[in-house]
Enzyme design. Structure first.
Site, PDB file in Angstrom:
ATOM      1  N   CYS A  94     -16.519  19.895  21.132  1.00 55.77           N
ATOM      2  CA  CYS A  94     -15.469  18.883  20.941  1.00 55.77           C
ATOM      3  C   CYS A  94     -15.776  17.567  21.664  1.00 55.77           C
ATOM      4  O   CYS A  94     -16.688  16.862  21.252  1.00 55.77           O
ATOM      5  CB  CYS A  94     -14.132  19.499  21.342  1.00 55.77           C
ATOM      6  SG  CYS A  94     -12.721  18.677  20.600  1.00 55.77           S
ATOM      7  N   HIS A 121     -13.267  25.586  19.899  1.00 56.23           N
ATOM      8  CA  HIS A 121     -12.883  26.209  21.160  1.00 56.23           C
ATOM      9  C   HIS A 121     -12.615  27.679  20.841  1.00 56.23           C
ATOM     10  O   HIS A 121     -12.749  28.110  19.707  1.00 56.23           O
ATOM     11  CB  HIS A 121     -11.600  25.573  21.698  1.00 56.23           C
ATOM     12  CG  HIS A 121     -11.677  24.091  21.887  1.00 56.23           C
ATOM     13  ND1 HIS A 121     -12.265  23.508  22.983  1.00 56.23           N
ATOM     14  CD2 HIS A 121     -11.229  23.068  21.117  1.00 56.23           C
ATOM     15  CE1 HIS A 121     -12.172  22.188  22.879  1.00 56.23           C
ATOM     16  NE2 HIS A 121     -11.554  21.890  21.759  1.00 56.23           N
TER      17      HIS A 121
HETATM   18  N1  GLN Z   1     -10.574  13.456  22.635  1.00 52.18           N
HETATM   19  C1  GLN Z   1     -11.304  14.011  21.547  1.00 52.18           C
HETATM   20  C2  GLN Z   1     -10.565  13.983  20.205  1.00 52.18           C
HETATM   21  O1  GLN Z   1      -9.376  14.132  20.145  1.00 52.18           O
HETATM   22  C3  GLN Z   1     -11.748  15.410  21.901  1.00 52.18           C
HETATM   23  C4  GLN Z   1     -10.620  16.365  22.070  1.00 52.18           C
HETATM   24  C5  GLN Z   1     -11.036  17.701  22.618  1.00 52.18           C
HETATM   25  O2  GLN Z   1     -12.091  17.824  23.241  1.00 52.18           O
HETATM   26  N2  GLN Z   1     -10.192  18.704  22.450  1.00 52.18           N
HETATM   27  O3  GLN Z   1     -11.222  13.810  19.186  1.00 52.18           O
END
Ligand code: GLN
Length: 242
Positions: A94, A195
């Site tokens: 992510c 995740h």
């Molecule tokens: N901030 C990033 C997004 O929303 C990654 C989010 C995350 O790692 N859960 O795209």
């Protein structure tokens, strides 16, 4: 591998460790030990230099502000980029995935350079956040079972010509580009939106990283009943959402 012990580096647990992503380090470490490997796990906080001699590096997800700080510190430090040029295996999730690309849009709305280790670029999605369970078919060249994971991101990641899609979605958004791709990879660097933690749901990915780091084709089998039960539950939940 440098010597008889495998060096596993968990990058910036203080900034990038959402939704249990630290579980990835636990699973890789455990599966290596189950194969009789000596594992040295190094957790590198964002005020510490990233060692360049690791075999496997893991980097997780994070909120937008910690993501910007992590990108700034990783660029300034240079250790992860040097490790990549030494051929280290890097697996990112992510926000970590977005940071490994060429650029993303940060919490201040500005274009933030990434490390350019993956040929991907991330822009903010204009629609709803991509949230929920995902099921995807991993690139058959990697010879892995279906990918199960949980996504929660606003960013949309476009792949350039030298990044291969890690998987094709059956359910869920993945890269959010509408073309069904999820994640990206090249020879040594992997990125995913999953995740879960993704290694707990897909322990064969941990094994893939170990095989690449050890330069072997196979590892001794392990008892995967617990993982299989978790996979079955999460795959059922993705295909029959409540
Ligand atoms: N901030 C990033 C997004 O929303 C990654 C989010 C995350 O790692 N859960 O795209």
């Amino acid at each position: 591998m440098s010597d008889s012990s495998l060096r596993l580096v968990w990058v910036y647990p203080d900034l990038l460790s959402t939704y249990g992503d630290q579980g990835n380090a636990l699973v890789v470490e455990r599966r290596a030990r189950q194969r009789g490997l000596n594992v040295e796990r190094v957790d590198v906080r964002s005020d510490q230099p990233v060692p360049t001699s690791g075999d496997i590096y893991l980097i997780g997800g994070g909120e937008d502000r910690p993501q910007r700080l992590a990108a700034e510190r990783l660029r300034r430090d240079g250790g992860l980029s040097r490790a990549a040029s030494n051929g280290a295996i890097i697996f990112s999730v992510c926000a970590g995935y977005q940071i490994l690309g060429h650029e993303f849009v940060n919490d201040l709305g500005a274009r933030e350079p990434g490390l350019g280790l993956l040929d991907v670029t991330t822009v903010p999605g204009q629609g709803e956040r991509c949230v929920g369970d995902v099921l995807a078919d991993i690139d058959p060249r990697l010879n892995l079972p279906q990918l199960t994971g949980f996504e929660n991101h606003q960013g949309i990641t476009h792949l350039g010509p030298t990044a291969r899609p890690f998987a094709r979605t059956v359910f869920g958004n993945g890269n959010g580009t509408g073309d069904g791709t999820e994640g990206a990879y090249n020879e040594t660097v992997f990125g995913t939106y999953m995740h879960g933690p993704v290694m707990a749901r897909n322990p064969q990915i941990a094994d893939l990283l170990l095989k690449l780091a050890l330069d072997v084709n196979a590892l001794p089998p392990t008892d995967d009943r617990w993982y299989e039960a978790l996979r079955a539950e999460r795959i059922a939940s993705a295909t029959h959402p409540a």
